[in-house]
Design an enzyme around this catalytic site. Structure first.
Site, PDB file in Angstrom:
ATOM      1  N   HIS A 100      -0.373   5.122   6.552  1.00 12.53           N
ATOM      2  CA  HIS A 100       0.298   3.834   6.418  1.00 12.53           C
ATOM      3  C   HIS A 100      -0.021   2.945   7.614  1.00 12.53           C
ATOM      4  O   HIS A 100      -0.235   3.422   8.731  1.00 12.53           O
ATOM      5  CB  HIS A 100       1.813   4.025   6.323  1.00 12.53           C
ATOM      6  N   CYS A 134      -3.098   0.153   4.514  1.00  6.28           N
ATOM      7  CA  CYS A 134      -2.683  -1.185   4.113  1.00  6.28           C
ATOM      8  C   CYS A 134      -2.643  -2.100   5.326  1.00  6.28           C
ATOM      9  O   CYS A 134      -2.364  -1.667   6.441  1.00  6.28           O
ATOM     10  CB  CYS A 134      -1.308  -1.150   3.456  1.00  6.28           C
TER      11      CYS A 134
END
EC number: 3.4.22.-
Length: 406
Positions: free
Chosen positions: A266, A311
């Site tokens: 992440h 991301c």
């Protein structure tokens, strides 16, 4: 999954115990551990055949039809492959082993360390295996080094050059002459981190596969395992401990080096700064660790490449053309993103892997013996293999990517 360790090693006996319940055969997550007595007569007979000039594939065929225990046979076969491949510096993926050895030999050799790294041996196919599939190359090497007599004799008394120069390891596959194997004149080191299990964020099931495939791809691109530091599911403190260990490795090189830092997990963008999220929810700012890396590199011509598969979404999403100053003003350092600002990096549920990493690894594996003109072009090729006309990746930096030869 329980861990195994070598309880005692002597010239006559090798015993491996299970830490949890001391059973020889545990469950389908573990392999069969044979604690039989090591048969020196078997080893000495094999050694004599090799020293008498018998081709190694004939010796392996002899061991396969001998009356000695299955474990000893597979251990010796695995040691043959390990020593021979290490002597010519062939570290790579499953496909590299197919090229040099042949699938039949690989499947029959449970002790071959690189084969075991990438492929799980299930319950029905594990009889005689001595190392669990989860062990990495360094752990395998530690185990083999405990087999003092076998390892020392194979490395010191056998003529590895004669073994390597066209001697068959199976009926139809041959090792290349060591002179024909291209060896990199450049030192390449890497730091790999993959975060999958988060305390405050969604679990990323494909990260482990991404890290394993990227690691194997680097091995096939002249990165030695000793120069690769990798970390799985790390909190903030563990990350920095490993990172500064890695910086010490970087500082140990006075000459030109190429550094690749890979992250899967992440991430978020905060005021234009990309932050990598550790498993405990704490962020690591990419520009800061990049600065510590460049400060540790002693040769100013060295190259640094960050590959980030995460991301880049967040409350303060910036347009794609916005530069990252901390990278833009550095010489010979660049960062390759799996997506542009404000976009998401996707996993494939079918493949259980990140789409970007899988495509990127496949491309550099196929092209590792060719010069790569630019990382951008390479990435476009990788992405377009899955999504036609998709070009979501981006490269920020100012060094000549043609200097990177994978």
């Amino acid at each position: 999954m329980s861990e195994t360790f070598i309880h005692s090693v002597s010239e006559n006996q090798i015993i491996v115990n299970d830490l949890e319940n001391n059973n020889d055969y545990d469950n389908e997550d573990n392999v069969f551990i044979d604690s039989s007595v090591y048969n020196q007569e078997c080893f000495m007979e094999i050694l004599k055949k090799l020293e008498d000039g018998k081709p190694i594939h004939e010796v392996v065929r002899f061991t396969s039809h001998s009356s000695y225990t299955h474990t000893i046979v597979k251990t010796i076969q695995g040691l043959f492959l390990y020593v021979v491949l290490k002597s010519v510096n062939i570290y790579g993926s499953y496909y590299d082993f197919q090229r040099y050895i042949g699938p039949s030999m690989m499947i029959g050799t449970y002790a071959c360390p690189l084969y075991r790294v990438q492929y799980r041996i299930n319950k029905n196919d594990s009889t005689g295996a001595i190392i669990k599939y989860s062990n990495n190359l360094d752990e395998c090497e530690t185990y083999f080094n405990h087999l003092c007599k076998v390892f020392n004799v194979l490395t010191k008394r056998l003529s590895l050059n004669s073994i390597c120069c066209g001697v068959g390891l199976s009926d139809s596959f041959y090792l290349m002459n060591t002179k024909t194997i291209k060896k990199s004149s450049r030192t390449r080191i890497s730091f790999i981190i993959g975060n999958s299990k988060y305390s405050q964020h969604r679990k990323l099931d494909g990260v482990i596969n991404d890290v394993n495939s990227f690691y194997c791809a680097l091995l096939g691109c002249s990165f030695h395992s000793d120069n690769i530091v990798w970390l799985i599911d790390s909190d903030l403190r563990t990350f920095y401990d490993k990172w500064y260990t890695f910086l010490q490795l970087v500082q140990s090189f006075q000459s030109y080096i190429e550094v690749v830092v890979y992250y899967a997990g992440h991430g978020r963008s905060d005021n234009g700064n990309l932050k990598l999220i550790m498993t405990d929810g704490n962020p690591v700012q990419l520009s800061i660790i990049a600065s510590t890396l460049t400060e540790s590199i002693k040769n100013s011509d060295s190259l640094c490449l960050f590959i980030v598969d995460c991301c880049r979404d967040g409350e303060n999403v910036l347009p794609f053309h916005y530069p990252i100053e901390s990278f833009d003003d550095k010489k010979n350092i660049a960062v390759l993103f799996a997506c542009k600002y404000g976009e998401l990096s996707y996993e494939s549920l079918e493949l259980n892997a990140g789409i970007f990493t899988r495509s990127f690894v496949k491309t550099i594996t196929e092209r590792k013996n060719n010069n790569i003109s630019t990382i951008c072009n390479l990435t476009d090729i990788a992405i377009k293999r899955i999504y036609k006309n998709y070009s979501g990746c981006s490269l920020i930096g100012n060094f000549d990517c043609s200097l990177l030869e994978f």
